[in-house]
Structures are given as C-alpha cells and as structure tokens.
Design a protein around this motif. Structure first.
Motif, PDB file in Angstrom:
ATOM      1  N   CYS A  34       0.854  -1.192   0.000  1.00 19.65           N
ATOM      2  CA  CYS A  34       0.000   0.000   0.000  1.00 19.65           C
ATOM      3  C   CYS A  34       0.887   1.238   0.000  1.00 19.65           C
ATOM      4  O   CYS A  34       1.552   1.543   1.003  1.00 19.65           O
ATOM      5  CB  CYS A  34      -0.909   0.005   1.231  1.00 19.65           C
ATOM      6  N   TRP A  35       0.880   1.927  -1.124  1.00 17.62           N
ATOM      7  CA  TRP A  35       1.810   3.033  -1.325  1.00 17.62           C
ATOM      8  C   TRP A  35       1.130   4.401  -1.344  1.00 17.62           C
ATOM      9  O   TRP A  35       1.780   5.409  -1.610  1.00 17.62           O
ATOM     10  CB  TRP A  35       2.579   2.821  -2.625  1.00 17.62           C
ATOM     11  N   THR A  36      -0.151   4.458  -1.097  1.00 20.00           N
ATOM     12  CA  THR A  36      -0.831   5.754  -1.052  1.00 20.00           C
ATOM     13  C   THR A  36      -1.267   6.032   0.378  1.00 20.00           C
ATOM     14  O   THR A  36      -1.854   5.180   1.036  1.00 20.00           O
ATOM     15  CB  THR A  36      -2.065   5.787  -1.973  1.00 20.00           C
ATOM     16  N   GLY A  37      -0.935   7.220   0.848  1.00 20.69           N
ATOM     17  CA  GLY A  37      -1.323   7.598   2.200  1.00 20.69           C
ATOM     18  C   GLY A  37      -2.678   8.287   2.216  1.00 20.69           C
ATOM     19  O   GLY A  37      -3.047   8.983   1.262  1.00 20.69           O
ATOM     20  N   SER A  64       1.363  13.129   2.494  1.00 25.41           N
ATOM     21  CA  SER A  64       1.161  11.898   3.268  1.00 25.41           C
ATOM     22  C   SER A  64       2.462  11.442   3.908  1.00 25.41           C
ATOM     23  O   SER A  64       3.564  11.737   3.406  1.00 25.41           O
ATOM     24  CB  SER A  64       0.614  10.779   2.375  1.00 25.41           C
ATOM     25  N   VAL A  69       3.540   8.390   3.974  1.00 25.80           N
ATOM     26  CA  VAL A  69       4.171   7.427   3.075  1.00 25.80           C
ATOM     27  C   VAL A  69       5.059   8.149   2.068  1.00 25.80           C
ATOM     28  O   VAL A  69       6.217   7.768   1.837  1.00 25.80           O
ATOM     29  CB  VAL A  69       3.104   6.583   2.346  1.00 25.80           C
ATOM     30  N   THR A  88       4.402   4.854  11.751  1.00 24.75           N
ATOM     31  CA  THR A  88       4.750   5.702  10.607  1.00 24.75           C
ATOM     32  C   THR A  88       4.887   7.155  11.027  1.00 24.75           C
ATOM     33  O   THR A  88       5.827   7.854  10.623  1.00 24.75           O
ATOM     34  CB  THR A  88       3.693   5.569   9.494  1.00 24.75           C
ATOM     35  N   GLN A 126      -2.912   3.937   5.254  1.00 23.35           N
ATOM     36  CA  GLN A 126      -2.426   3.746   3.888  1.00 23.35           C
ATOM     37  C   GLN A 126      -3.454   2.993   3.060  1.00 23.35           C
ATOM     38  O   GLN A 126      -4.329   2.312   3.597  1.00 23.35           O
ATOM     39  CB  GLN A 126      -1.118   2.945   3.913  1.00 23.35           C
ATOM     40  N   PRO A 160      -3.724  -3.142   5.424  1.00 22.60           N
ATOM     41  CA  PRO A 160      -2.441  -2.657   5.945  1.00 22.60           C
ATOM     42  C   PRO A 160      -2.240  -3.034   7.405  1.00 22.60           C
ATOM     43  O   PRO A 160      -3.120  -2.827   8.247  1.00 22.60           O
ATOM     44  CB  PRO A 160      -2.541  -1.134   5.763  1.00 22.60           C
TER      45      PRO A 160
END
Length: 653
Positions: A241-244, A260, A262, A288, A416, A456
């Motif tokens: 999962c690369w989108t915050g 974000s 991330v 995070t 995320q 996540p």
C-alpha cells in the motif's frame, strides 16, 4: 504491556493459586488417596503465547532454546547457525525483524507475569546479525519446473519467493521501484534498518537461485495481467500500500504543502529530501508518524530563498531532489505530533514514543484535526486542532478547545491504501484485494494475495501471510485440495522431525505383521505418553508453576538516542545489539511454556521414583523424561512442580 519497572522488585506476580488455595494438601493424602483418580502424567506439547502472538508464526521458544544452549545442534553445526536455520523456517529476515518489529510476541510473553518479558527481538537481532557476519546461506534443492509471478518485492513478496523456493518452485519478482525491499527500504529510515543488513538479507534469498527480478516494472502498465496468466503457473499479488490517506478536514485537498507520511518517508529514503520545513505538524499516533517526526527532527530546515527547495516539491514530484550541499546550512525544525489517543494508548511502540520525546518532538495527545488554515498563496499556514472525545466510537471535537498550530508542512500519517491503477479487475472497491482463508483471490483461479494490499498491518503480518499463501500455491501447483489450516496456525515444534534429525525416529510398525497388539508400550514403534496439542491450544500463564522462576532482570539492548540538542544530522543506528553471551543469558529467561526445558523438578519430587530421565542416547527435546506407569500412583506432584505446564494428569481418562 510489561510490568512497570518500579514494581519489578517489590511486586512479583508469580503466585500460582488464588487466595484461599495457597496451602499444599497433605502429601500423605496425595500418596494414599489420589491414586483413585487412575490418572497418570502425559507429556503435552502446547504453543507458547509468544508464538501464538507472532503474525509470522515463528517457533520462538524453539530458537530461544537453541541460543540458551538447551537444544543442541546436530553434528558440528555452530549454535548460531542452528538458531538461524530454526528461526528462518518462518521468517527470512531475522536481522530486520529483530530491529523494527513492534513485537506482539513480547506483549504476549508469559514472563510478564513474573517480572518482565523476554527480549525476543534482541535475541532475534543477534541471530540475524550473526548469520550475516558468518555468511550463512539458505539450503535448497532442485526446482519443480513450475514458476510463480510475484508482484511486489517487499517483505511479503520476498518472503513468498523464499518459501516457494524452499518448496522447489521458481519465481519472478516484479517490482515497480528501483530496488527490492518495499516498505523496509522506502518506508523505514536507515537509522532503524541499516541498508547493508537489509541488502544482505535480500541477497541471501536471491542466492537461492531460480528467483528472477524485474525492477522498475509496474504490472498493469508495463506488463498486463493477461500476460502473467499466460506465462506463469500461479500469481501472487504482494503489491503493498503506497498511497497515504489524507486528513478528512477542510483545506487538505490539493494544498501543496499537505503531504502523506508514506510519500514523506519515501522521498527521504530515496535520498531526494535532504531538509524539511521550519515547522512540521504530523497527524497520526502509529509507527509511521513516529518515523516522520523523527526524520523531520534529524533533517532540520533551511531558510528557503529558493522556492524549489520547499520539501513538498520533493515529496510530491518524485523527481525533484535537494542538492546535498543544502544540508550544510540546515537548522533545527520545530516538530509536533498530534494523536487522537493518550500517549499510553498510541499504537506506536512505547519505546519509540519515548525516543521521539527525547529527541525534541512535541506530542499533543487526545486532540484531533479540525481544519487546515490556508494563506493567500494557497499554501497551508497552520492546522486547527481541538481536544476530542469518543462519541459512539467516533472522535468528536470538544467545542471551545480549538487552537491553531503554525505549520510550513503538514503530514498525514493516519493510514495507507493501495494503488491498483491498471489492476482494476482486482480492486474490491476499497483500493485493496480480497482474499479467502487460504489467501487465494476469490473466483480468480491461480491468483493469490498477501501483505498490506489485503489490509495494511505490520511487516511481520505480511511475512506470515506470505508463508500461508506459499503453502496454498504449492498445493494448487500440485493439484491438491487445500488442507484445513490449524486453529493455532504457526510454525510448530515437530517431535517426529526432531527425533529423525537426532537419528531416534521410531521403528516402522506394521499392524498385520505385528499381530498381537498387547504389550506394544515397551516397543519402539511410537512416541509413548506424548500428546501434541500445539495446533489447537496456546498455554496460558496459570498452567505454569511460576514460583519456579526467580526475579531475573531483562538484558535490554542499549540505544543511542540523540537528545533534542544533538538530533540534527544524527543518522547513526539507534539500537546496539546484544553480544553472544548476552543473547544466551537473555534466552535463558524464556520459561519454555508448553515444552520441557529439562529442570528435573518432576524427577526430584516424584515420591515413587516413577518419573525418570530418558537414557542420554535416546533423549532429545521433548523426550527428556518418561514415566514408569507400574510405579506411578497418580499423585500429580510432578504436574504441580512442572514450571512449563508440560505435564498433564491425563493418561487414564
């Protein structure tokens, strides 16, 4: 949560019995009356709560027994190598997980009922670092001729490549980034995960052979799903999962200096972001967010005479990078973290919260964001927050408690999501991919899934899911029905395997050839008076004899945590690992819940001399003692004094 340190010396909590049950019964009554129960001891293996709490399902008790010297390697193998091989049956990243895993195993540790948890992470780090220092490699056999496409080279994808190769299957890893590692490389700062050790653990997997890698390749854009289905026997989606998630407040959307967590960490870990803003506000409370604020304190800021130096341009653009020279002019940054929950209830690890405070981060807890305050140029100038309370399970601002935090950069670290552009056929409508109990994508033959793209969670969770998904893929490739997963689904100690390893496997038994079944207890056709319940039960602390264990302080790893005055530019690794002697001593604190650790209590206290040590030439882990049932009278003293709960008065029921 561990017992507070100020209670450790004054409030031991090992009492086995409730009030009113603190006196032994008469030994005379036990010897002459208790035999009417017709129950004799059975040696019952159960799963310890550390393993039951570990999302990777590691055989923690097993490799701790190896490090402490109780369970011996076979032949001339070194203790460190044997511990490495035992630990990596479940998780190929001991050096990484020993550093960054939030260690639910330690929260579950029964030793918390005595004084403090066993330092499982610390011992695991020693196992991993020692393996890298000694160049230990994974052992593999020939391949099956089957090949699996693995989409994503993060912890789930690389763990799956490892487990599949152990089962004999080749794979190709498709990675959209320039390097393998996923969130271990791009989401966690280098002072928590040393890049040389990360590279070493990844390379060790690749050295197994028949694992191809295609970096800078995005499936759905550079390669189609249809091409994968045509060219591979199975497909594992481990895309992460690369989108915050942005803040759900007015003023957030399309504001350039609102980013974000991330994206912030990715820009730093790629080496593009060298400085941050003068005043940074991060909203979160998890690991995070702690990484964001700790990185921001280390980077500091510069007086930005050039608008292109603004950190949000580096974060959002993906191509713009700061010149290294700007770091020479860096000054400290004012960094604030806000959390919905009190510090004691934040989801970040307790020591990480403590370290952030020591490094000069301001933490405002039990508050929530209300609005992003915008300036005339459309950039954020501050974040309005308010004290909050939970109403019907939802955070609600308390009227009249609003305040504005000045900010040049606002970072959202509240969750995320997945980026399934080009893979819409797999999207469940929430930016994630559905999975059944075997981690197969429902209604899509040969498609499997593991990691954050399901939901996540932790790195160790992704690694554990990859292990189960690999089992399912192996069954699929062999055209077998999926086996029902056990209730306690972890990597268990296997007594049969241990006996075989030691050359003590039971003799072959043929019922027709044998004929008369009477008197078989004296033969060597089976493991007698042993029951394996590890697949069904986790042993709680009240089944142990905790009075056996003396107060023994934990050997904690030292940390190099910079002060608020020294944090700027401080990127040295914080954790200082244990040496071999310290690791062995800490491993000795393990109470070996649910498995004999050879203390001799049952042999010493048995009034009938019915319990005896197995001949050394026939003994192994789990087979240290046995019972002469011709002498046993069922007094259950052996069970009462067993520290680990391994002896149960069950035979005869």
């Amino acid at each position: 949560m561990a017992t507070p340190s100020d209670e450790m010396n004054t409030k031991l909590t090992w009492r086995r019995f409730e009030d009113g049950e603190n006196k032994w019964d008469s030994f005379t009554d036990k010897i002459f009356n208790e035999d009417t129960s017709h129950k004799c001891p059975t040696y019952v293996h159960k799963t310890p709560p550390c393993q039951g709490s570990c999302p990777s399902g590691e055989d923690i008790r097993g490799w701790l027994a190896v490090v402490r010297g109780q369970e011996k390697p076979v032949g001339d193998m070194a203790m460190g190598e044997y511990a490495f091989r035992r630990s990596t049956e479940a998780n190929p990243f001991p050096s990484m997980m020993g550093r960054v895993c939030p260690a639910p195993c330690q929260d579950g540790c029964n030793r918390n009922e005595v004084e403090d948890f066993v330092g499982i992470n610390a011992v695991e780090q020693w196992i991993g670092d020692n393996a890298l220092s000694n160049g230990y490699k994974f052992e593999v056999g020939p391949t099956s001729g089957k090949k699996v496409a693995i989409i994503g080279g993060g912890p789930a994808g690389m763990a799956a490549a490892y487990q599949l190769r152990r089962k004999g299957h080749a794979s190709t890893v498709f990675e959209s980034q320039a390097e393998l590692g996923g969130m271990m490389r791009y989401g966690i700062p280098n002072y928590r995960i040393p890049r040389d050790k990360l590279a070493g653990e990844i390379q060790r997997i690749l050295d197994m052979g028949d694992i191809d890698v295609r970096t800078n390749t995005r499936v759905g854009k550079d390669v189609t799903v249809e091409e994968l289905e045509k060219d591979f026997d199975a497909i594992l989606w481990a895309v992460g999962c690369w989108t915050g998630r942005g803040l759900p407040v007015a003023g957030w959307e399309n504001t350039p200096n609102c980013v974000s967590g991330v994206a912030f960490l990715k820009a730093f870990n790629e080496g593009r972001m060298k400085v941050t803003a003068s005043k940074v506000v991060c909203v979160g409370g998890g690991d995070t967010s702690i990484d964001v604020v700790s990185v921001a304190r280390r980077l500091g800021h510069i007086e930005q005479t050039n608008p292109t130096d603004r950190p949000e341009l580096v974060v959002n653009d993906g191509f713009v990078a700061h010149d290294t020279a700007v770091t020479a002019a860096a000054q400290g940054a004012e960094v604030t973290l806000t959390s919905l929950f009190p510090k004691s209830n934040m989801t970040a690890a307790e020591h990480e919260v403590h370290d952030a405070l020591h490094e000069g981060v301001t933490i405002l807890d039990e508050v929530m964001p209300v609005e992003v305050i915008l300036g005339d140029d459309g950039r954020a100038t501050g974040l309005k927050i308010a004290q909050c309370q939970m109403v019907d399970g939802r955070p609600t601002p308390v009227e009249g408690t609003e305040q504005v935090l000045e900010a040049d950069l606002i970072v959202s670290a509240i969750g995320q999501g997945g980026d399934l552009g080009g893979l819409e056929v797999l999207d469940n409508g929430r930016g994630l991919i559905n999975a059944d109990s075997f981690y197969q994508v429902p209604d899509r033959e040969k498609h499997f899934v593991a990691g954050d793209i399901i939901r996540p969670h932790l790195l160790t969770t992704a690694i554990g899911q990859a292990s189960v998904a690999s089992d399912s893929i192996d069954e699929y490739l062999q055209h077998k029905e999926h086996k029902k997963r056990p209730k306690v689904d972890v990597h268990h100690f296997d007594l049969d395997k241990k006996l075989e390893e030691a050359g003590l496997a039971p003799d072959h038994f043929d019922a027709i050839e044998r004929g008369d079944m009477r008197g078989t207890s004296s033969g060597n056709w089976a493991v007698h008076n042993y029951e394996d319940r590890s697949f069904a039960e986790v042993i709680p602390h009240d089944e142990l004899f905790l009075g056996h264990f003396a107060y023994t302080p934990r050997i904690a790893r030292k940390e190099e945590v910079p002060s608020a005055d020294d944090v700027l530019g401080h990127f040295h690794e914080r954790l200082i690992g244990l040496d071999e002697t310290q690791a062995a001593e800490e491993a000795k604190r393990c109470m070996s819940c649910g498995m004999c650790f050879e203390c001799d209590n049952c042999v010493i206290f048995c009034p009938q001399d019915a319990v005896y040590r197995v001949n050394k030439k026939e003994a192994t882990t789990g087979r240290y003692v046995a019972t002469d049932y011709a002498r046993c009278i069922g007094c259950h003293i052996c069970s009462d004094v067993c520290p680990t709960g391994y002896i149960k008065m069950g035979l005869g029921e």
